[in-house]
Design an enzyme around this catalytic site. Structure first.
Site, PDB file in Angstrom:
ATOM      1  N   PRO A 147       0.835  -1.257  -0.200  1.00 31.37           N
ATOM      2  CA  PRO A 147       0.009   0.127  -0.057  1.00 31.37           C
ATOM      3  C   PRO A 147       0.996   1.385   0.019  1.00 31.37           C
ATOM      4  O   PRO A 147       1.864   1.426   0.498  1.00 31.37           O
ATOM      5  CB  PRO A 147      -0.803  -0.223   1.243  1.00 31.37           C
ATOM      6  N   GLY A 148       0.275   2.290  -0.610  1.00 32.19           N
ATOM      7  CA  GLY A 148       0.983   3.633  -0.651  1.00 32.19           C
ATOM      8  C   GLY A 148       0.127   4.645  -0.198  1.00 32.19           C
ATOM      9  O   GLY A 148       0.183   5.218   0.877  1.00 32.19           O
ATOM     10  N   ARG A 149      -0.783   4.990  -1.260  1.00 30.42           N
ATOM     11  CA  ARG A 149      -1.692   6.061  -0.904  1.00 30.42           C
ATOM     12  C   ARG A 149      -2.640   5.966   0.553  1.00 30.42           C
ATOM     13  O   ARG A 149      -2.553   6.803   1.333  1.00 30.42           O
ATOM     14  CB  ARG A 149      -2.863   6.120  -1.850  1.00 30.42           C
ATOM     15  N   ARG A 160      -2.738  16.399  -9.431  1.00 25.53           N
ATOM     16  CA  ARG A 160      -4.049  15.399  -9.354  1.00 25.53           C
ATOM     17  C   ARG A 160      -5.192  15.910 -10.150  1.00 25.53           C
ATOM     18  O   ARG A 160      -5.897  15.182 -10.902  1.00 25.53           O
ATOM     19  CB  ARG A 160      -4.211  14.579  -7.992  1.00 25.53           C
ATOM     20  N   CYS A 183      -0.724  29.125 -14.858  1.00 24.70           N
ATOM     21  CA  CYS A 183      -1.179  29.363 -16.096  1.00 24.70           C
ATOM     22  C   CYS A 183      -1.931  28.326 -16.833  1.00 24.70           C
ATOM     23  O   CYS A 183      -1.365  27.879 -17.949  1.00 24.70           O
ATOM     24  CB  CYS A 183      -0.074  30.195 -16.876  1.00 24.70           C
TER      25      CYS A 183
HETATM   26  N1  LLP Z   1       2.531  -1.383  -6.136  1.00 24.26           N
HETATM   27  C1  LLP Z   1       2.712  -1.164  -7.293  1.00 24.26           C
HETATM   28  C2  LLP Z   1       3.525  -1.930  -8.282  1.00 24.26           C
HETATM   29  C3  LLP Z   1       2.205   0.120  -7.918  1.00 24.26           C
HETATM   30  O1  LLP Z   1       2.446   0.451  -9.117  1.00 24.26           O
HETATM   31  C4  LLP Z   1       1.587   0.955  -7.064  1.00 24.26           C
HETATM   32  C5  LLP Z   1       1.067   2.244  -7.487  1.00 24.26           C
HETATM   33  C6  LLP Z   1       1.375   0.624  -5.661  1.00 24.26           C
HETATM   34  C7  LLP Z   1       1.894  -0.621  -5.272  1.00 24.26           C
HETATM   35  C8  LLP Z   1       0.975   1.635  -4.684  1.00 24.26           C
HETATM   36  O2  LLP Z   1      -0.648   1.781  -4.987  1.00 24.26           O
HETATM   37  P1  LLP Z   1      -1.513   2.706  -3.981  1.00 24.26           P
HETATM   38  O3  LLP Z   1      -1.715   1.785  -2.563  1.00 24.26           O
HETATM   39  O4  LLP Z   1      -0.923   3.729  -3.787  1.00 24.26           O
HETATM   40  O5  LLP Z   1      -2.619   2.818  -4.683  1.00 24.26           O
HETATM   41  N2  LLP Z   1      -0.373   8.942  -9.262  1.00 24.26           N
HETATM   42  C9  LLP Z   1      -1.486   8.059  -8.997  1.00 24.26           C
HETATM   43  C10 LLP Z   1      -1.372   6.852  -8.490  1.00 24.26           C
HETATM   44  C11 LLP Z   1      -0.474   6.030  -9.232  1.00 24.26           C
HETATM   45  C12 LLP Z   1      -0.207   4.702  -8.556  1.00 24.26           C
HETATM   46  C13 LLP Z   1       0.916   4.236  -9.240  1.00 24.26           C
HETATM   47  N3  LLP Z   1       1.193   2.524  -8.943  1.00 24.26           N
HETATM   48  C14 LLP Z   1      -2.518   9.037  -8.384  1.00 24.26           C
HETATM   49  O6  LLP Z   1      -2.195  10.130  -7.904  1.00 24.26           O
HETATM   50  O7  LLP Z   1      -3.737   8.584  -8.121  1.00 24.26           O
END
Ligand code: LLP
Length: 440
Positions: free
Chosen positions: A286-288, A325, A356
């Site tokens: 998880p990231g977000r 975003r 801009c």
């Molecule tokens: N693992 C892989 C291989 C990924 O490509 C990603 C996110 C994650 C984990 C983490 O995913 P999360 O838990 O954060 O959903 N910039 C975009 C999000 C791009 C996500 C890319 N990969 C945004 O702002 O919505």
């Protein structure tokens, strides 16, 4: 609205505080735009994942969401791994002192040199994205004298529903391999010197609201594993990626880490019960959902005007450069009054950034005190992920600072860029004295 806010956000009216520190005083001290993180909220998120998934699951933080030294120290202490996708992220994570064995390397186009460096420093896992990567890794392993511990990335269509730009599985996705190709790569990798085949990876996409998608992802990995199980070691790694969504707007549902864990663990339990899984080690990335809701961005209102159609507009001192975003995905954000918190009556404002670009919109109809004027402070919640990490210097803006706030104390964990930082890579300009008077 509470589900969008750092837990310590209070009071609703008057001098709003996060982590016990007054937002108005933080804006005065560190300037705006400013990202303010409730550190206790962040730590509680780390705990929530550990509690929901238990000690046996390897928690891998997706570094692309946001990285800094202070966050990495917390992740390290809490026993997390970190997923990196470039030499840059690798450098950041290594400098923080995280053991290389807890770094997982991703990427659909990893440069050879970056793979060689990753192998040499002993990264925990490298996720193979395309068939040719096995050859490259086998060659590098011979040169570096170290086996490459690999996962094979699957592209199984599990009908993930999300924004097209963050969907990573399906017929046109550029990540991973279809099941037939992946099976061939597994057979090949299993016999190669220098390759230590450890398991399988899938990341179906980001902001996946329907949690049953994760159950399907687990099932897809298991049904892939069955026919090729003999190629793997006794205990196979099952990495189900990230993708747990967060709410951005007041009507968005909260997604619960326990429900997410139940979907994934439930999916794996079904397979185990049917004797189809065998010994395995679960990884999630998880990231977000780890960092997003701990943080708000503070902006100062710089302009207010009435548009020809009667719309009342306010423009803030950041936008696209500190959070792309809205422009990239059409995401809209809530905007909360800070210096006029609780003041009435309210009205709808079209809130835009200072760039801009007509797409630099925060919210077309934010409810704010009618009395809002330039100089006031507002806060945009849920900016802890993919905002600072995707920030730019567009229009010559300097990337903002990030502060962690806890127990009434705030510390700068990323400082605001200076005008010198802005010209640092330009050999002509960086050698010249400043050209204009500076206002701090
Ligand atoms: N693992 C892989 C291989 C990924 O490509 C990603 C996110 C994650 C984990 C983490 O995913 P999360 O838990 O954060 O959903 N910039 C975009 C999000 C791009 C996500 C890319 N990969 C945004 O702002 O919505």
């Amino acid at each position: 609205m509470r589900h969008l806010l750092p837990r310590s956000w209070s009071p609703a009216t008057g001098d709003v505080r996060v982590g016990g520190a007054s937002l108005s005083s933080l804006a005065g001290r560190f300037g705006t735009p400013l990202l303010v993180t409730d550190e206790a909220h962040l730590l509680a998120r780390l705990d929530a994942f550990r509690e929901a998934f238990g000690p046996a699951t390897t928690l891998v933080y997706a570094g692309k969401a946001f990285l800094c030294g202070a966050l990495l120290e917390h992740l390290d202490r809490a026993g997390w791994w970190v997923d990196v996708v470039s030499a840059g992220e690798m450098e950041i994570v290594s400098r923080a002192g995280l053991d290389a064995g807890r770094i997982l390397m991703h990427g659909n186009a990893k440069p050879r040199g970056e793979l060689a460096d990753a192998l040499a420093c002993g990264v925990g896992r490298i996720v193979v994205d395309h068939p040719g990567e096995v050859d490259v890794l086998a060659g590098l392993a011979a040169t570096v004298g170290r086996e490459a511990p690999v996962l094979i990335r699957l592209n199984a269509d599990v009908a993930a529903v999300t924004h097209e730009k963050v969907k990573t599985t399906g017929a046109r996705a550029q990540f991973g391999m279809d099941l037939a190709t992946a099976a061939r790569v597994v057979a090949d990798a299993a016999t190669r010197a220098g390759i230590s085949l450890r398991g399988v990876h899938i990341h179906v996409g980001s902001q996946i609201r329907d949690l049953s998608t994760f159950r399907r992802a687990a099932a897809a990995v298991v049904s892939f594993l069955e026919p090729v199980r003999s190629a793997f070691p006794e205990r196979v790694d099952v990495d189900l990626g990230g993708g747990l969504p967060v709410p951005y707007l007041r009507d968005d549902a909260t997604t619960d880490v326990d429900a997410y864990a139940a979907a994934i663990l439930g999916g794996l339990d079904e397979a185990r019960a049917a004797d189809r899984l065998g010994d395995h080690r679960l990884f999630i990335e998880p990231g977000r959902s780890v960092v997003a809701t701990s943080t708000v961005t503070l902006y100062r209102v710089e302009a207010r005007k009435t548009l020809p159609d009667g719309t009342e507009l306010i423009a803030v001192d950041g936008g696209l450069s500190d959070n792309p975003r809205p422009s990239l995905y059409g995401q809209r954000y809530e905007v909360l009054a800070v210096s006029r918190a609780g003041e009435g009556p309210e009205r709808r404002f079209h809130v835009v950034g200072r760039h801009c670009e007509t797409g630099d919109i925060v919210n077309e109809a934010a409810l704010l005190p009618d009395s809002t004027v330039p100089g006031d402070l507002v806060a945009v919640p849920v900016t802890g992920a993919y905002a600072h990490a995707m920030s730019s210097r567009y229009n010559g803006l300097r990337r903002p600072a990030v502060v962690y706030s806890a127990d009434g104390e705030a510390r700068e964990v990323v400082r605001r860029e200076t005008l010198d930082d802005l010209v640092a890579c330009d050999p002509i300009l960086s050698a010249r004295p400043p050209g204009s008077p500076r206002h701090p």
